[in-house]
Write a protein that holds these residues in place. Structure first.
Motif: not given
Length: 378
Positions: A34-53
């Protein structure tokens, strides 16, 4: 199923920090983790989820010591809620927060040292040193590994040198059709019959654009030079300097400022020579590696990561940084190479990248670091 939490300010920008995070996320998903990515930007959600996170937004993007205790508490709580097994920090301020959260949650902490950070002002060295606090400290080149050991005294046993990797499914000459190359040629107005010299890089002084233009003034053969990279609003004056230097060169060479290119494999294929004349050492420098993967002849400054990615005289040329005369001489050598010499150098460069700088190798080595710290994980 192990879970890895990666933390960084944002996924915007497309640099090594951001690319590496997404690459490892995809590798984790492929391995069944499982991959979890934490950033400070809501705009990152789509790209993170596309990478399986799974993506979480926490206050990690902007340095704010007053809010740090709350941010640390929220990261620690997220670690518990998601049952994260390991925390991997890739940037300094998020690393300060994640380090304390990982200690609170009693989870292993890993860092990736992405650059030779400056130590110019009081306290900067201490601020940078958080990137050495990992149970394992990943260096993206041997140059950075030496920097970590010499500047911060990190014992070699904690350092893992894992060079950045080229995605050979993207940077593959066989996958770039002639229509893609022709589209760029037309868009940029590349004249027929002239050798093409390409410098990919943001429009900042450190990338060495002016050194290349000075070198072109000394090159006898007429060439087309493409300066490929996005403009930087913070360096508008630098672009103006480039434009003045181009005007001073006159019509001897065809020089284009192309702006951002979204098809770099085709841009490399359009090039006869790819130049990376950075004035300061780059921690890794993806341009020489990508260009060699595409079978292009490469000229780079002889410092930083380029001394590992380019083998002088075999896969390309290394020249002293800022030395326009040496750069001009290397360009002349590249232009005058015979067909057999060009083919031999292209093959050597591609073999060098495949052996040492692949995305697959980078991901495999990074997951091996995680396994070191998570006994019993597969």
């Amino acid at each position: 199923m192990p879970t890895v939490l990666q933390v960084l300010p944002s996924l915007a920008g497309g640099g090594g920090v951001e690319r590496g995070t997404l690459d490892i996320s995809r590798a984790l998903a492929a391995a069944g983790w499982r991959s979890l990515i934490v950033t400070g930007e809501e705009a990152d959600r789509e790209e993170a989820e596309a990478a399986g996170a799974r993506h979480a937004v926490l206050p990690v993007a902007r340095r704010n010591p007053v809010q740090a205790p709350v941010a640390i508490q929220r990261i620690a709580r997220l670690i518990g809620e998601e049952d994260a097994d390991l925390v991997h920090a890739r940037s300094r301020w998020p690393a300060w927060l994640a380090y304390h959260a990982a200690r609170r949650a009693r989870r292993p902490f890993v860092t990736t040292f992405h650059g030779a950070y400056s130590t110019g002002w009081p306290g900067k060295r201490h601020y940078n040193a958080i990137m050495t606090r990992g149970a394992r400290v990943i260096a993206i080149s041997a140059f950075i590994a030496r920097h970590i050991a010499e500047t911060y005294g990190v014992e070699p046993g904690r350092i893992r040198t894992i060079p950045r990797g080229v995605d050979l499914s993207v940077f593959d000459p066989a996958r770039v059709g002639p229509e893609r190359i022709a589209a760029l040629r037309d868009a940029w107005g590349v004249p027929d019959g002239q050798p093409v010299v390409v410098l990919p890089g943001r429009m900042t002084a450190l990338k060495g654009h002016l050194a290349l233009l000075d070198a072109l003034a000394e090159v006898g053969e007429r060439v087309c030079c493409l300066l490929v990279g996005a403009a930087d609003p913070a360096h508008a004056g630098y672009r103006a300097r480039i434009e003045r230097r181009i005007a001073a060169l006159g019509p001897k060479h065809s020089i284009r400022l192309t702006g951002l290119c979204r098809d770099m494999p085709a841009a490399y294929m359009l090039a006869d020579i790819v130049v990376s004349p950075s004035l300061r050492p780059e921690a890794f420098g993806r341009v020489p590696a990508e260009a060699q993967a595409m079978g292009r002849r490469v000229i780079a400054s002889a410092h930083g990561g380029a001394r590992e990615t380019v083998i002088h005289g075999e896969t390309g040329w290394l020249v002293p940084p800022g030395d326009a005369a040496a750069l001009a001489d290397a360009i002349r050598q590249a232009l005058r190479a015979s067909a057999s010499q060009r083919e031999r150098m292209a093959a050597a460069g591609q073999a060098h990248v495949r052996a040492n700088f692949t995305l697959e190798g980078m991901c495999r080595a990074t997951l091996d670091v995680y396994r070191e710290l998570l006994p019993g994980s597969s």
